[in-house]
Design a protein around this motif. Structure first.
Motif, PDB file in Angstrom:
ATOM      1  N   TYR A 118       0.818  -1.188   0.026  1.00  0.00           N
ATOM      2  CA  TYR A 118       0.005  -0.154   0.112  1.00  0.00           C
ATOM      3  C   TYR A 118       0.935   1.163   0.167  1.00  0.00           C
ATOM      4  N   GLU A 133      -6.583   6.532   8.202  1.00  0.00           N
ATOM      5  CA  GLU A 133      -5.546   5.499   8.471  1.00  0.00           C
ATOM      6  C   GLU A 133      -6.214   4.011   8.289  1.00  0.00           C
ATOM      7  N   ARG A 136      -6.178   1.629   4.771  1.00  0.00           N
ATOM      8  CA  ARG A 136      -5.077   0.508   4.733  1.00  0.00           C
ATOM      9  C   ARG A 136      -5.260  -0.448   5.518  1.00  0.00           C
TER      10      ARG A 136
END
Length: 195
Positions: A118, A133, A136
């Motif tokens: 990623y 966040e 991911r």
């Protein structure tokens, strides 16, 4: 033969029910309790042409993390179940998706082995009530649940909403490509004879 799966998972943090039809038309019924996440999953279903029903009750009073990550894991398991023995599938999928300023690459392999890469720079810390966040974590859970190699790379983009939406759509398009039946393939597409 319908490629359909129904998966459930209950923990002290989340209760998740997912129904998936790989050979759908992009119909969806999604309620995770997180508005922005619902929006992303609706785009995922529509652009992947998967019929998808997701109902989640999660500890969103804490934050979005458990709900988003666990949904990825269970959605991955649904894909794994719906793919079955993977006979005849194209196996590999890739897409480069533009969305205004954003450009995202997705490439994957339904190999049965989990690998996740990623590469993204999300400017905003949250979109609606969802921390960026956890994007991911969703895709890592998805890759783990289905057992696939998944690479996501942000090639361009300043607007975080656009970048994240491009990710969900690009991965959906890649998964649609990889899961398609190709009549030329006898068994699984592997020299090992198994995926």
């Amino acid at each position: 033969m319908a490629r359909f799966a129904r998966c459930e998972r209950t923990t002290k943090e989340t209760q998740i029910e997912i129904e998936l039809n790989l050979d759908g038309t992009g119909e969806y019924d999604i309620d995770t309790g997180i508005g922005f996440f619902d929006h992303m999953l609706e785009g995922f279903a529509r652009h992947g042409l998967f019929d998808l029903s997701i109902a989640v009750h999660g500890d969103t009073h804490v934050d979005a993390h458990h709900t988003v990550e666990d949904t990825g894991i269970v959605l991955g398991r649904a894909f794994s179940e719906a793919l079955g023995d993977k006979d005849g599938i194209a196996r590999f999928g890739y897409f480069i998706l533009p969305m205004d300023d954003a450009l995202v690459l997705s490439a994957l392999d339904f190999s049965g082995r989990m690998y996740f890469s990623y590469d993204a720079d999300l400017k905003a810390e949250r979109l609606g009530t969802m921390e960026t966040e956890v994007v991911r974590e969703f895709f890592m859970g998805l890759a783990s649940g289905v057992g696939m190699n998944l690479h996501i790379k942000q090639l361009a983009g300043e607007n975080t909403h656009h970048v994240v939406e491009a990710m969900f759509k690009a991965v959906a398009k890649s998964m649609d490509m990889a899961s398609r039946i190709d009549g030329r393939i006898d068994g699984v597409l592997s020299t090992k004879g198994v995926l």
